[in-house]
Design an enzyme around this catalytic site. Sequence first.
Site, PDB file in Angstrom:
ATOM      1  N   ARG A 161      -8.100  -1.058 -12.493  1.00  0.00           N
ATOM      2  CA  ARG A 161      -7.140  -0.039 -12.047  1.00  0.00           C
ATOM      3  C   ARG A 161      -7.389   0.408 -10.606  1.00  0.00           C
ATOM      4  O   ARG A 161      -7.215   1.588 -10.270  1.00  0.00           O
ATOM      5  CB  ARG A 161      -7.165   1.190 -12.977  1.00  0.00           C
ATOM      6  CG  ARG A 161      -6.824   0.905 -14.412  1.00  0.00           C
ATOM      7  CD  ARG A 161      -5.386   0.430 -14.613  1.00  0.00           C
ATOM      8  NE  ARG A 161      -5.202   0.007 -15.979  1.00  0.00           N
ATOM      9  CZ  ARG A 161      -5.392  -1.258 -16.383  1.00  0.00           C
ATOM     10  NH1 ARG A 161      -5.692  -2.214 -15.519  1.00  0.00           N
ATOM     11  NH2 ARG A 161      -5.223  -1.578 -17.641  1.00  0.00           N
ATOM     12  N   SER A 239      -1.111   7.697 -19.354  1.00  0.00           N
ATOM     13  CA  SER A 239      -2.492   8.176 -19.548  1.00  0.00           C
ATOM     14  C   SER A 239      -2.936   8.974 -18.333  1.00  0.00           C
ATOM     15  O   SER A 239      -2.675   8.571 -17.195  1.00  0.00           O
ATOM     16  CB  SER A 239      -3.445   6.982 -19.706  1.00  0.00           C
ATOM     17  OG  SER A 239      -3.044   6.188 -20.797  1.00  0.00           O
ATOM     18  N   GLU A 336      -6.001   9.541 -13.623  1.00  0.00           N
ATOM     19  CA  GLU A 336      -5.301   8.312 -13.234  1.00  0.00           C
ATOM     20  C   GLU A 336      -4.139   8.590 -12.270  1.00  0.00           C
ATOM     21  O   GLU A 336      -3.984   7.883 -11.281  1.00  0.00           O
ATOM     22  CB  GLU A 336      -4.790   7.575 -14.487  1.00  0.00           C
ATOM     23  CG  GLU A 336      -4.065   6.313 -14.098  1.00  0.00           C
ATOM     24  CD  GLU A 336      -3.689   5.401 -15.246  1.00  0.00           C
ATOM     25  OE1 GLU A 336      -4.454   5.286 -16.220  1.00  0.00           O
ATOM     26  OE2 GLU A 336      -2.620   4.788 -15.154  1.00  0.00           O
TER      27      GLU A 336
HETATM   28  C1  LIG Z   1       4.898   5.916 -20.343  1.00  0.00           C
HETATM   29  C2  LIG Z   1       3.967   5.337 -19.313  1.00  0.00           C
HETATM   30  C3  LIG Z   1       3.186   4.248 -19.642  1.00  0.00           C
HETATM   31  C4  LIG Z   1       2.329   3.674 -18.688  1.00  0.00           C
HETATM   32  N1  LIG Z   1       1.560   2.620 -19.049  1.00  0.00           N
HETATM   33  C5  LIG Z   1       0.724   2.052 -18.148  1.00  0.00           C
HETATM   34  C6  LIG Z   1      -0.081   0.927 -18.514  1.00  0.00           C
HETATM   35  O1  LIG Z   1      -0.038   0.442 -19.640  1.00  0.00           O
HETATM   36  N2  LIG Z   1      -0.894   0.398 -17.575  1.00  0.00           N
HETATM   37  C7  LIG Z   1      -0.958   0.884 -16.287  1.00  0.00           C
HETATM   38  O2  LIG Z   1      -1.719   0.343 -15.471  1.00  0.00           O
HETATM   39  N3  LIG Z   1      -0.207   1.955 -15.916  1.00  0.00           N
HETATM   40  C8  LIG Z   1       0.629   2.533 -16.803  1.00  0.00           C
HETATM   41  N4  LIG Z   1       1.387   3.616 -16.443  1.00  0.00           N
HETATM   42  C9  LIG Z   1       1.271   4.176 -15.079  1.00  0.00           C
HETATM   43  C10 LIG Z   1       2.336   3.628 -14.088  1.00  0.00           C
HETATM   44  O3  LIG Z   1       3.527   3.292 -14.746  1.00  0.00           O
HETATM   45  C11 LIG Z   1       1.838   2.398 -13.346  1.00  0.00           C
HETATM   46  O4  LIG Z   1       0.658   2.714 -12.638  1.00  0.00           O
HETATM   47  C12 LIG Z   1       2.874   1.871 -12.350  1.00  0.00           C
HETATM   48  O5  LIG Z   1       2.400   0.666 -11.778  1.00  0.00           O
HETATM   49  C13 LIG Z   1       3.214   2.861 -11.245  1.00  0.00           C
HETATM   50  O6  LIG Z   1       4.381   2.382 -10.584  1.00  0.00           O
HETATM   51  P1  LIG Z   1       5.342   3.354  -9.771  1.00  0.00           P
HETATM   52  O7  LIG Z   1       6.321   2.484  -9.046  1.00  0.00           O
HETATM   53  O8  LIG Z   1       5.928   4.384 -10.663  1.00  0.00           O
HETATM   54  O9  LIG Z   1       4.339   3.982  -8.726  1.00  0.00           O
HETATM   55  P2  LIG Z   1       4.311   5.481  -8.150  1.00  0.00           P
HETATM   56  O10 LIG Z   1       3.942   6.413  -9.251  1.00  0.00           O
HETATM   57  O11 LIG Z   1       5.542   5.781  -7.394  1.00  0.00           O
HETATM   58  O12 LIG Z   1       3.092   5.358  -7.133  1.00  0.00           O
HETATM   59  C14 LIG Z   1       1.763   5.141  -7.595  1.00  0.00           C
HETATM   60  C15 LIG Z   1       0.860   4.878  -6.384  1.00  0.00           C
HETATM   61  O13 LIG Z   1       1.266   3.680  -5.729  1.00  0.00           O
HETATM   62  C16 LIG Z   1       1.632   3.945  -4.362  1.00  0.00           C
HETATM   63  N5  LIG Z   1       2.773   3.070  -4.052  1.00  0.00           N
HETATM   64  C17 LIG Z   1       3.951   2.979  -4.728  1.00  0.00           C
HETATM   65  N6  LIG Z   1       4.715   1.995  -4.199  1.00  0.00           N
HETATM   66  C18 LIG Z   1       3.998   1.473  -3.160  1.00  0.00           C
HETATM   67  C19 LIG Z   1       4.243   0.431  -2.219  1.00  0.00           C
HETATM   68  N7  LIG Z   1       5.358  -0.308  -2.238  1.00  0.00           N
HETATM   69  N8  LIG Z   1       3.290   0.166  -1.281  1.00  0.00           N
HETATM   70  C20 LIG Z   1       2.138   0.866  -1.255  1.00  0.00           C
HETATM   71  N9  LIG Z   1       1.850   1.875  -2.116  1.00  0.00           N
HETATM   72  C21 LIG Z   1       2.766   2.158  -3.059  1.00  0.00           C
HETATM   73  C22 LIG Z   1       1.956   5.424  -4.306  1.00  0.00           C
HETATM   74  O14 LIG Z   1       1.777   5.944  -2.992  1.00  0.00           O
HETATM   75  C23 LIG Z   1       0.934   5.967  -5.298  1.00  0.00           C
HETATM   76  O15 LIG Z   1      -0.318   6.049  -4.668  1.00  0.00           O
HETATM   77  C24 LIG Z   1       2.266   4.216 -17.376  1.00  0.00           C
HETATM   78  C25 LIG Z   1       3.073   5.327 -17.041  1.00  0.00           C
HETATM   79  C26 LIG Z   1       3.911   5.879 -17.998  1.00  0.00           C
HETATM   80  C27 LIG Z   1       4.783   7.034 -17.614  1.00  0.00           C
END
Ligand SMILES: Cc1cc2nc3c(=O)[nH]c(=O)nc-3n(C[C@H](O)[C@H](O)[C@H](O)COP(=O)(O)OP(=O)(O)OC[C@H]3O[C@@H](n4cnc5c(N)ncnc54)[C@H](O)[C@@H]3O)c2cc1C
Length: 344
Positions: A161, A239, A336
């Site tokens: 992660r 989480s 996280e």
């Molecule tokens: C119901 C639920 C289930 C989930 N299950 C999992 C799971 O099983 N495994 C897991 O690992 N995670 C899980 N997550 C967490 C999350 O969905 C993941 O970490 C996902 O990859 C985040 O993507 P996002 O586009 O929403 O990122 P954001 O929340 O928008 O951003 C997260 C981070 O990434 C950075 N970021 C975003 N886009 C970019 C980019 N293009 N370039 C550089 N930095 C960037 C942001 O600045 C921030 O630091 C879950 C979340 C929820 C709500």
Amino acid sequence: MGEQLSQYTTLRLGGPAQDLLTHTDPAAWPDLTHAARRYPEPPFMLGGGSNILAADTAYPGLVIRMATTGITTRLVGDGAVEVTAQAGQPLHHLVTHAAAEQLSGIEYLAGIPGTVGAAPVQNTGAYGQQIADTLTAVTAHDWHTGRTVRLPAASCGFGYRTSHFKAQPGRWTILTVTLRLTRSHHAAPITYRHLADALDVPLGTRPPLPEAVAAVLADRRARGLLLPDDGPDSRQAGSVFLNPLLTPAQAAAVHAAGGPLHRNADGEAVRASAGWLLQQCGHHPGQRLAPGVYCSTRRALTLVARDGATATAFAATLHTLASQVERQMGIRLRPEPVSVSPRP
Ligand SMILES: Cc1cc2nc3c(=O)[nH]c(=O)nc-3n(C[C@H](O)[C@H](O)[C@H](O)COP(=O)(O)OP(=O)(O)OC[C@H]3O[C@@H](n4cnc5c(N)ncnc54)[C@H](O)[C@@H]3O)c2cc1C
């Protein structure tokens, strides 16, 4: 002040950003970097906002929301296909697209919210698979040098992660992600015991791709790991704590107490289940923790926001829970979700 970040985060928390630009056209990236130069600090990058806890106070800077979409494929021989996706592409769409094209390697990531561009940041993973397993390169903008570069996987610093992108907040914007997938009707071998049990097959089985995706979605639904559209658990970031790394003594103590232990991909490091640790400290699904802040109705490790919640109360609750686990179990939990707050 501009738009409220709460509109763009799955917790629906967060105050206004000074400015927020949505990036939809890859060809317009140079213009956007030019516009970003008038701010003293690099922009904060937003994907789907599913791993973010944005402060209630105003964010004094530029936020760029990545909404570019598009997937291209290229045959590279030996049954492998290189798939390149734009950063704003929803990760789940890429997973179902790959499965429909009989491309194996990311099927166990089905149902994870958020964008492809954010997946390398925290090396998003589930069910024994992580994006780093198939990622070959990203194109990324380096705000330190002002240049856009292609970074091979070996330069991304992937770990459990984590990545260099996460370790250097504000430095990188990921623009595209390239994966090397395998042409096959079958999924990668199952390495996650719980999934093998759910399908009633031995570890190492390679189920047909549609079956693997369906099994993951069914299991996520049953365990409260899908983001609901509405209802009491609809405002969440998944989480809230990472599974903590254990010393040998801690691992022995957790094992003796009947707690599950997870091994890192390197087979060496041992982690405890953060959810189990919370339960050991008396926390349970549905529990009210602070005004508007609850454990989800399905699991203690997912905190949800409801009416009256603030980011301040949510962050304070994370702090309280982590302190309690450290006091009672001697194990430190790390949150996280990424905090988005004004820089000091
Ligand atoms: C119901 C639920 C289930 C989930 N299950 C999992 C799971 O099983 N495994 C897991 O690992 N995670 C899980 N997550 C967490 C999350 O969905 C993941 O970490 C996902 O990859 C985040 O993507 P996002 O586009 O929403 O990122 P954001 O929340 O928008 O951003 C997260 C981070 O990434 C950075 N970021 C975003 N886009 C970019 C980019 N293009 N370039 C550089 N930095 C960037 C942001 O600045 C921030 O630091 C879950 C979340 C929820 C709500």
